[in-house]
Design an enzyme around this catalytic site. Structure first.
Site, PDB file in Angstrom:
ATOM      1  N   ARG A  57       0.839  -1.187   0.000  1.00  0.00           N
ATOM      2  CA  ARG A  57       0.000   0.000   0.000  1.00  0.00           C
ATOM      3  C   ARG A  57       0.877   1.242   0.000  1.00  0.00           C
ATOM      4  O   ARG A  57       1.820   1.357   0.813  1.00  0.00           O
ATOM      5  CB  ARG A  57      -0.906   0.006   1.241  1.00  0.00           C
ATOM      6  CG  ARG A  57      -2.090  -0.940   1.154  1.00  0.00           C
ATOM      7  CD  ARG A  57      -3.080  -0.505   0.069  1.00  0.00           C
ATOM      8  NE  ARG A  57      -4.224  -1.379  -0.047  1.00  0.00           N
ATOM      9  CZ  ARG A  57      -4.363  -2.371  -0.942  1.00  0.00           C
ATOM     10  NH1 ARG A  57      -3.400  -2.631  -1.806  1.00  0.00           N
ATOM     11  NH2 ARG A  57      -5.471  -3.079  -0.989  1.00  0.00           N
ATOM     12  N   HIS A  84      -0.281  -0.203  -9.994  1.00  0.00           N
ATOM     13  CA  HIS A  84      -0.958  -1.124  -9.061  1.00  0.00           C
ATOM     14  C   HIS A  84      -1.420  -2.393  -9.794  1.00  0.00           C
ATOM     15  O   HIS A  84      -2.626  -2.692  -9.849  1.00  0.00           O
ATOM     16  CB  HIS A  84      -2.144  -0.407  -8.393  1.00  0.00           C
ATOM     17  CG  HIS A  84      -2.545  -1.039  -7.081  1.00  0.00           C
ATOM     18  ND1 HIS A  84      -2.923  -0.311  -5.981  1.00  0.00           N
ATOM     19  CD2 HIS A  84      -2.623  -2.334  -6.699  1.00  0.00           C
ATOM     20  CE1 HIS A  84      -3.223  -1.129  -4.984  1.00  0.00           C
ATOM     21  NE2 HIS A  84      -3.036  -2.362  -5.402  1.00  0.00           N
TER      22      HIS A  84
HETATM   23  C1  GLV Z   1      -4.756  -5.189  -4.178  1.00  0.00           C
HETATM   24  O1  GLV Z   1      -4.151  -4.191  -3.976  1.00  0.00           O
HETATM   25  C2  GLV Z   1      -5.281  -6.011  -3.142  1.00  0.00           C
HETATM   26  O2  GLV Z   1      -5.274  -5.581  -1.983  1.00  0.00           O
HETATM   27  O3  GLV Z   1      -5.731  -7.123  -3.432  1.00  0.00           O
END
Ligand code: GLV
Length: 318
Positions: free
Chosen positions: A233, A281
């Site tokens: 994160r 991401h």
């Molecule tokens: C992606 O970021 C997840 O938390 O699965």
């Protein structure tokens, strides 16, 4: 009368489905796994009172509060920080723990550790000049990798890299006993791990304890030229401190798959920093094929009165 009522209740249980991708596949898999349960694909919810389970990535909390019989939220993500806050209904939140996603993240992390350990950027530059020159890196056993967060994802990453000969250190809240892994815990343990690693992979969840954890003080502990890879994160890394540690040492390079604000704002200097690589991401995708059956099993567990796994724990914050 009572038996009629029971039949009516059974028939009317439904799932609110709001995945970001693969809507058709999710519908097909959940319908096959949970026959007899109705699946209402958001935003077409014609019977809000029948919604007992919500399967989603992120969702408007005001809308979620409309479902007064909601029993649980089943996230299609490993991290559930996007579903936190007093504005959300007070129901259990189940995280996704999918080993197929962990495999994708392990492949991503392995790619970048090797990319920098084996000087691939230098070869890409040399190719432009038609230059043929091998650079001998240290052997993998002399290139320790530190992993912050050693749950399902971290273990998969550690397993992939240790299979290629990289020594693995892991930092967690509580320590651990994984064979062949050096475990670290606590603030002192974190600094020891950073000091001893040539590459650091951050897979921590975002919690009050981890928010802003990787700051100037932590980056100052890195070995000269070390790689920082952030795939958990973005809120766990102070980006201004990261940029400073790249510019004035000791950091050698950083790979960010997650950022404090997503998408990373166009004004961020990280975009064109020569030693930063950015991906949007994507280190591990949720796939309906593998995640759907896991979520369906958790719904069955809740219906049987058993605990779904892994359940978000407000005390731990993940
Ligand atoms: C992606 O970021 C997840 O938390 O699965």
């Amino acid at each position: 009368m009572e038996s009629h009522r029971r039949i009516w209740l059974t028939r009317c249980v439904s799932i609110l489905l709001n995945p970001i991708w693969e809507g058709g596949a999710w519908l097909e898999i959940l319908a096959a796994e949970l026959p007899g349960m109705r699946i209402q694909v958001w935003p077409d919810i014609d019977d809000p009172d029948s919604v007992e389970f919500a399967v989603l990535w992120k969702h408007d909390p005001d809308d979620l509060r409309r479902y007064r019989n909601l029993r649980a939220i089943l996230a299609i993500t490993a991290g559930v920080d996007k579903l936190m806050g007093p504005e959300y209904p007070d129901v259990p939140i189940v995280r996704l723990s999918d080993e197929a996603m962990a495999d994708e993240m392990a492949a991503y992390a392995t790619h970048w550790v090797i990319h920098f350990h084996r000087n691939i950027d230098a070869y890409l530059d040399m190719q432009k000049d038609r230059e043929w020159r091998a650079i001998r890196p240290a052997e993998a056993y002399r290139h320790p990798v530190g992993i912050l967060g050693y749950g399902v994802m971290g273990r998969r990453v550690g397993g992939a890299l240790s299979g290629l000969g990289y020594p693995i250190g892991a930092w967690t809240r509580t320590g651990g006993k994984d064979h062949g892994v050096t475990h670290y815990r606590g603030p002192g343990g974190l600094e020891d791990l950073l000091r001893s690693s040539k590459a650091v992979i951050n897979i921590l969840p975002l919690t009050p304890e981890t928010a802003g954890l990787m700051d100037a003080g932590r980056f100052a502990c890195f070995r000269e030229g070390a790689l920082y890879l952030s795939i958990g994160r973005g809120g766990t890394t102070v980006e201004a401190d990261l940029a400073a540690a790249l510019d004035s040492g000791p950091l050698g390079a950083a790979v960010l798959d997650v950022t404090e604000t997503e998408p990373l704002p166009a004004s961020s200097p990280l975009w064109d920093h020569p030693r930063v690589r950015i991906t949007p991401h994507m280190s591990g995708f949720t796939r309906a094929r593998t995640a759907g059956p896991l979520i369906a099993e958790n719904i069955r567990r809740i219906q049987r009165g058993e605990q779904p796994l892994p359940l978000y724990d407000p005390q731990r914050g993940y």
